[in-house]
Design a protein around this motif. Structure first.
Motif, PDB file in Angstrom:
ATOM      1  N   ALA A 210     -31.526   6.411  24.535  1.00  0.00           N
ATOM      2  CA  ALA A 210     -31.332   7.661  23.796  1.00  0.00           C
ATOM      3  C   ALA A 210     -30.852   7.379  22.379  1.00  0.00           C
ATOM      4  O   ALA A 210     -31.268   8.051  21.423  1.00  0.00           O
ATOM      5  N   SER A 211     -30.000   6.380  22.226  1.00  0.00           N
ATOM      6  CA  SER A 211     -29.510   6.011  20.900  1.00  0.00           C
ATOM      7  C   SER A 211     -30.655   5.519  20.017  1.00  0.00           C
ATOM      8  O   SER A 211     -30.782   5.921  18.852  1.00  0.00           O
ATOM      9  N   ASP A 212     -31.513   4.682  20.580  1.00  0.00           N
ATOM     10  CA  ASP A 212     -32.679   4.203  19.830  1.00  0.00           C
ATOM     11  C   ASP A 212     -33.621   5.357  19.497  1.00  0.00           C
ATOM     12  O   ASP A 212     -34.179   5.432  18.397  1.00  0.00           O
ATOM     13  N   GLY A 213     -33.800   6.259  20.468  1.00  0.00           N
ATOM     14  CA  GLY A 213     -34.670   7.411  20.231  1.00  0.00           C
ATOM     15  C   GLY A 213     -34.124   8.325  19.157  1.00  0.00           C
ATOM     16  O   GLY A 213     -34.893   8.886  18.355  1.00  0.00           O
TER      17      GLY A 213
ATOM     18  N   ALA B 123     -34.891   6.844  15.790  1.00  0.00           N
ATOM     19  CA  ALA B 123     -36.286   7.089  15.417  1.00  0.00           C
ATOM     20  C   ALA B 123     -36.492   8.534  14.967  1.00  0.00           C
ATOM     21  O   ALA B 123     -37.228   8.806  14.003  1.00  0.00           O
ATOM     22  N   LEU B 124     -35.826   9.452  15.661  1.00  0.00           N
ATOM     23  CA  LEU B 124     -35.940  10.864  15.303  1.00  0.00           C
ATOM     24  C   LEU B 124     -35.339  11.124  13.926  1.00  0.00           C
ATOM     25  O   LEU B 124     -35.917  11.868  13.116  1.00  0.00           O
TER      26      LEU B 124
ATOM     27  N   THR C 157     -36.208  12.396   8.116  1.00  0.00           N
ATOM     28  CA  THR C 157     -35.884  12.191   6.698  1.00  0.00           C
ATOM     29  C   THR C 157     -36.935  11.369   5.953  1.00  0.00           C
ATOM     30  O   THR C 157     -36.778  11.115   4.756  1.00  0.00           O
ATOM     31  N   ALA C 158     -37.992  10.975   6.641  1.00  0.00           N
ATOM     32  CA  ALA C 158     -39.023  10.146   6.006  1.00  0.00           C
ATOM     33  C   ALA C 158     -39.680  10.889   4.840  1.00  0.00           C
ATOM     34  O   ALA C 158     -40.005  12.087   4.935  1.00  0.00           O
ATOM     35  N   GLU C 159     -39.850  10.156   3.781  1.00  0.00           N
ATOM     36  CA  GLU C 159     -40.553  10.650   2.599  1.00  0.00           C
ATOM     37  C   GLU C 159     -39.868  11.854   1.950  1.00  0.00           C
ATOM     38  O   GLU C 159     -40.491  12.606   1.206  1.00  0.00           O
TER      39      GLU C 159
ATOM     40  N   ARG D  14     -34.573  19.770  17.024  1.00  0.00           N
ATOM     41  CA  ARG D  14     -35.536  18.698  17.282  1.00  0.00           C
ATOM     42  C   ARG D  14     -35.191  17.971  18.585  1.00  0.00           C
ATOM     43  O   ARG D  14     -36.076  17.634  19.364  1.00  0.00           O
ATOM     44  N   ILE D  15     -33.898  17.743  18.812  1.00  0.00           N
ATOM     45  CA  ILE D  15     -33.473  17.077  20.053  1.00  0.00           C
ATOM     46  C   ILE D  15     -33.756  17.985  21.247  1.00  0.00           C
ATOM     47  O   ILE D  15     -34.294  17.544  22.270  1.00  0.00           O
TER      48      ILE D  15
END
Length: 228
Positions: A120-123, A126-127, A132-134, A151-152
């Motif tokens: 869950a921490s890794d997910g 990624a989320l 925040t991408a771009e 989103r979660i």
């Protein structure tokens, strides 16, 4: 329920928890007694069961409640899934233990180095990266963070919807250690059980049930008792 009934149920729950912790001490010290595992006990349980406690635990193969609490046949009504998540099946099973088997104690048992919590921490990382991408504008980035709860909650993975939210809650409280993620998730699991189950709510209100949180430590074999 009379005051005498309340006191009796509380006393029974405390005695059960003390007995479980004593069993865990034996296990951690390499002095397990393996009680109530003989043919006579097995035969005595053919027609009925009267477990002392219900346990919602992680499915991790290293954390079998009956072994780490040095318990025997008929002692624990155990419900297990990855990350001790609260779904309809878990709730129905625990409600059966409370309403039909009249357990006085419900233990939510997490553990050290939980793979589901790590996933869950890794997910969540990624989320966050996708959210925040771009985005170069700081205001837009802040808005993206504001919608992270949504989103979660809308994520395809139940692990993210439940455990991911626990990790996010821990990070919001400026907790960054995996052990703290695990502790927060145990607390949220208890909160979810109480919020979603009227049977458990009623049993708590009538003092027929006590809920405790605990975290098993793989290295020592000891159970850490949590208070919330």
């Amino acid at each position: 329920m009379s005051d005498g009934d309340d006191a009796r149920h509380t006393s029974t729950a405390n005695a059960t928890w003390s007995r479980m912790l004593a069993g865990n001490r034996r296990f951690a010290e390499g002095k397990a007694e393996h009680p109530w595992q003989d043919a006579e006990t097995r035969e005595s349980l053919i027609d009925r069961q009267t477990p002392d406690a219900a346990v919602l635990a992680c499915s991790d193969s290293r954390v079998p409640p009956e072994i780490i609490f040095d318990a025997g046949l008929g002692d624990l009504f155990t419900v297990r899934n990855a990350g001790h998540m609260v779904d309809d099946a878990a709730i129905a099973s625990l409600e059966y233990a409370v309403a039909k088997l009249h357990v006085s104690l419900l233990v939510v048992l997490g553990h050290e180095r939980c793979g589901a919590v790590a996933m869950a921490s890794d997910g969540l990382d990624a989320l966050l990266a996708r959210a925040t991408a771009e985005i170069e504008d700081s205001l837009a980035a802040a808005e993206a963070m504001d919608t992270l709860d949504e989103r979660i909650a809308e994520h395809d993975s139940i692990i993210m919807r439940q455990i991911g939210f626990s990790v996010w809650q821990a990070r919001e409280a400026e907790l960054e250690d995996a052990a703290d993620y695990e502790r927060v998730h145990i607390a949220r699991t208890i909160e979810e059980l109480v919020t979603r189950s009227e049977v458990i709510q009623s049993a708590l209100a009538e003092e027929r049930l006590m809920i405790v949180g605990a975290r098993y430590q793989l290295e020592s074999g000891k159970v850490e008792v949590l208070s919330f």
